[in-house]
Structure formats: C-alpha cells, structure tokens
Enzyme design. Sequence first.
Site, PDB file in Angstrom:
ATOM      1  N   ASP A  75      12.694  78.429 -20.067  1.00 17.83           N
ATOM      2  CA  ASP A  75      13.689  77.981 -19.108  1.00 17.83           C
ATOM      3  C   ASP A  75      14.247  76.621 -19.522  1.00 17.83           C
ATOM      4  O   ASP A  75      14.378  76.337 -20.715  1.00 17.83           O
ATOM      5  CB  ASP A  75      13.042  77.920 -17.712  1.00 17.83           C
ATOM      6  CG  ASP A  75      14.018  78.229 -16.590  1.00 17.83           C
ATOM      7  OD1 ASP A  75      14.858  77.359 -16.288  1.00 17.83           O
ATOM      8  OD2 ASP A  75      13.941  79.321 -16.011  1.00 17.83           O
ATOM      9  N   HIS A 103      15.270  73.901 -12.723  1.00 21.74           N
ATOM     10  CA  HIS A 103      15.116  75.344 -12.567  1.00 21.74           C
ATOM     11  C   HIS A 103      13.764  75.833 -13.070  1.00 21.74           C
ATOM     12  O   HIS A 103      13.072  76.616 -12.400  1.00 21.74           O
ATOM     13  CB  HIS A 103      16.258  76.031 -13.318  1.00 21.74           C
ATOM     14  CG  HIS A 103      16.378  77.495 -13.075  1.00 21.74           C
ATOM     15  ND1 HIS A 103      15.755  78.439 -13.866  1.00 21.74           N
ATOM     16  CD2 HIS A 103      17.068  78.184 -12.138  1.00 21.74           C
ATOM     17  CE1 HIS A 103      16.054  79.652 -13.426  1.00 21.74           C
ATOM     18  NE2 HIS A 103      16.853  79.531 -12.373  1.00 21.74           N
ATOM     19  N   ASN A 201      22.084  88.188 -10.867  1.00 23.26           N
ATOM     20  CA  ASN A 201      22.603  87.842  -9.535  1.00 23.26           C
ATOM     21  C   ASN A 201      24.066  88.236  -9.342  1.00 23.26           C
ATOM     22  O   ASN A 201      24.823  87.532  -8.683  1.00 23.26           O
ATOM     23  CB  ASN A 201      22.465  86.338  -9.308  1.00 23.26           C
ATOM     24  CG  ASN A 201      21.029  85.864  -9.369  1.00 23.26           C
ATOM     25  OD1 ASN A 201      20.103  86.610  -9.063  1.00 23.26           O
ATOM     26  ND2 ASN A 201      20.834  84.633  -9.783  1.00 23.26           N
ATOM     27  N   SER A 266      16.039  84.728 -10.150  1.00 25.11           N
ATOM     28  CA  SER A 266      15.244  83.730 -10.878  1.00 25.11           C
ATOM     29  C   SER A 266      13.963  83.394 -10.142  1.00 25.11           C
ATOM     30  O   SER A 266      12.958  83.036 -10.755  1.00 25.11           O
ATOM     31  CB  SER A 266      16.056  82.442 -11.059  1.00 25.11           C
ATOM     32  OG  SER A 266      17.015  82.584 -12.068  1.00 25.11           O
TER      33      SER A 266
END
Length: 325
Positions: A75, A103, A201, A266
């Site tokens: 990430d 994140h 998404n 996520s």
Amino acid sequence: LQSIPQVDWVEPNEQLNVDLRPAPPLPDINRRYGINDPGLEQMWAFDAMNVAELYELMRSGKVQPARKALIAILDTGVDAAHEDISGHYRSLNPADDNDPKGHGTHCAGIAAAVTNNNKGVASLSLTDEFVEVSSIKVLNASGMGSQRSIINGMIKAADAGADVISLSLGGLSNQKRERAYQKAVDYANKKGVIVVAAAGNSNRNARQFVPAGVDGVISVSAIDNELQRAPFSNYVTDLHMGLAAPGVSIYSTTPGGQYATYSGTSMAAPQVAGLLGLLRSLDPSLGAREAYQLLESTGAETRSTTETGHLIQPAAAVKKLIGAE
C-alpha cells in the site's frame, strides 16, 4: 500536653485515606467481547462477523497456533510506530515503515491491530501469538502506483516469507488477459502465499478490474451494516474466489497514533487478510484455493450473496479448520 515535662512535642493526628477511583464502566460491547479496546464501540463489523464467538473459542484453549503468520500490506506504507500496530509489526525495510497518505495504516489496523491493550481498535487475533504485519510500499504519497510497482511488491512479499498479501488497491483493466499479474499471483501461490485484493469501488463487475479479476486472487466485496452490498462496491459474481466483508464506516488506525472511519472495498480486503493470517497461523500449509473454500463454505448469506459472495464468519472457519464443529 505540651506543658508536661515528659512530652517532647505535640501535633495533630491527621486523617489520611487512599485515593482509589473506580474506572469508568466498560461499555456493554466491551463486556460482551471481554476486551478493553475503547474503539470497539465503533466496530460494527465485529457483530456482523460474530467475533465474540471467535474470542470465546480462542479462550477455550482449543485454538493453538503453530507459528505466527505474516500479513504483508502492499500500500502507501504503514506507520510502524502506531500505538495499536507496533506490537504486531515486523519491518522488512525501514523505508516502508511510514505512511504519508494514511491508507496503508488504516488497512494494517483492520488486519492486525493489537487486541485488548486498552488502546484504539481490535483485530481478529485475540493475543499476540497469531499474526504479525509488515509493509511494502507500492503506492506513492498520493496513493498512486503502477502495475510494475505492485507486481514487484508482490514478489518482494513472497520472497520475504509472507503468508498473506493484502492489496487494497486496483484499477480498470484495459487488457483482455493480464499475463504479468497472473505470473505474479502464480509465483506467490507457489511460494505458499494467499493473495487478497479489494474488488473495487466502481459498482461494476470486478472481473474487469485488476488485481481483483486475476485467477488465484481472493477478491473481496464490501457490505454495509444491513448486510447489503455497498452502493460503490464492485460485484464478484463472475469471479471464482469472491467473498464479502464489512467495508462501510470502518474505524481503524491512521498515522500519528490517530484513528478514523473510512469506507471502501479497501477496508473489506484486510478483514479477510486478517482472518487468513489467523488461519495460516493454525495451519501453515493452508493454500489459497483451500482457504477460499473454507471461508466460502462457512460464510453467511448477505442480502445479495450472488453479487457479494458469502460474508466471512471467523469462528465457523476456525472451528472447521481445527475440527471443532
């Protein structure tokens, strides 16, 4: 008394007492789960996944880890010094132990936060015996990355001995066949690594997205607290290994010892990665397809299971794995 020759001095007999202040009572949810993490009140996902039953099973003594499993978060990095992550953190490269975006740290807390330490949030691992988490940066400070950086990160994680790779990232594929991603997933699977990816998404078919649509990847859709597919979540109907996990209003760790609530697939993917880490600690030989079959067969129905896949149920999966059904 002072006038008596035999008396040297006189002073008042002062009254003292201990200052014992009762701790504020734990919220009902903490008493029910038997842990003291204050953020548990905001973690609706634990009820959806029936984590109380998992903790009860783990306290029974029937759940014994063979070793710690390593979950690699690929990430934006992870804040390795975070108060609720550091106790489970294993550094692979100091350059990856910070997170300018936030994140990756949020995902790491979902997968492997330290439980019952009177801080922040909790994870599926009740004690420190089961999992540790690491970071490999594949995205920059803006949260952007390339196919090359992600594939290189997957290879690094596999070579470092990761048990689970968690990919809370992805994008729409513009190729009919993703040969490079496929080779990376195959390489990881042959090394014994289970690869988990967010479904995406865009409210579209996850088959069109990478790495979620690559064969050998366990892809995770997001559901809300009504067990509905989140309006943004891609659907996994056409994937061979699609599952569902909570991904709306998920409270977890952020850099600098902070906490925040975010939504997205996520947030759903590391729920599955955390469970797979727990399962691999119990059975280090558990492969990707075997793991998927275990989670699918023990999962619960959602309001739209065909679109989301089954909702992971950690206690049922552990029971089936250890033969305690």
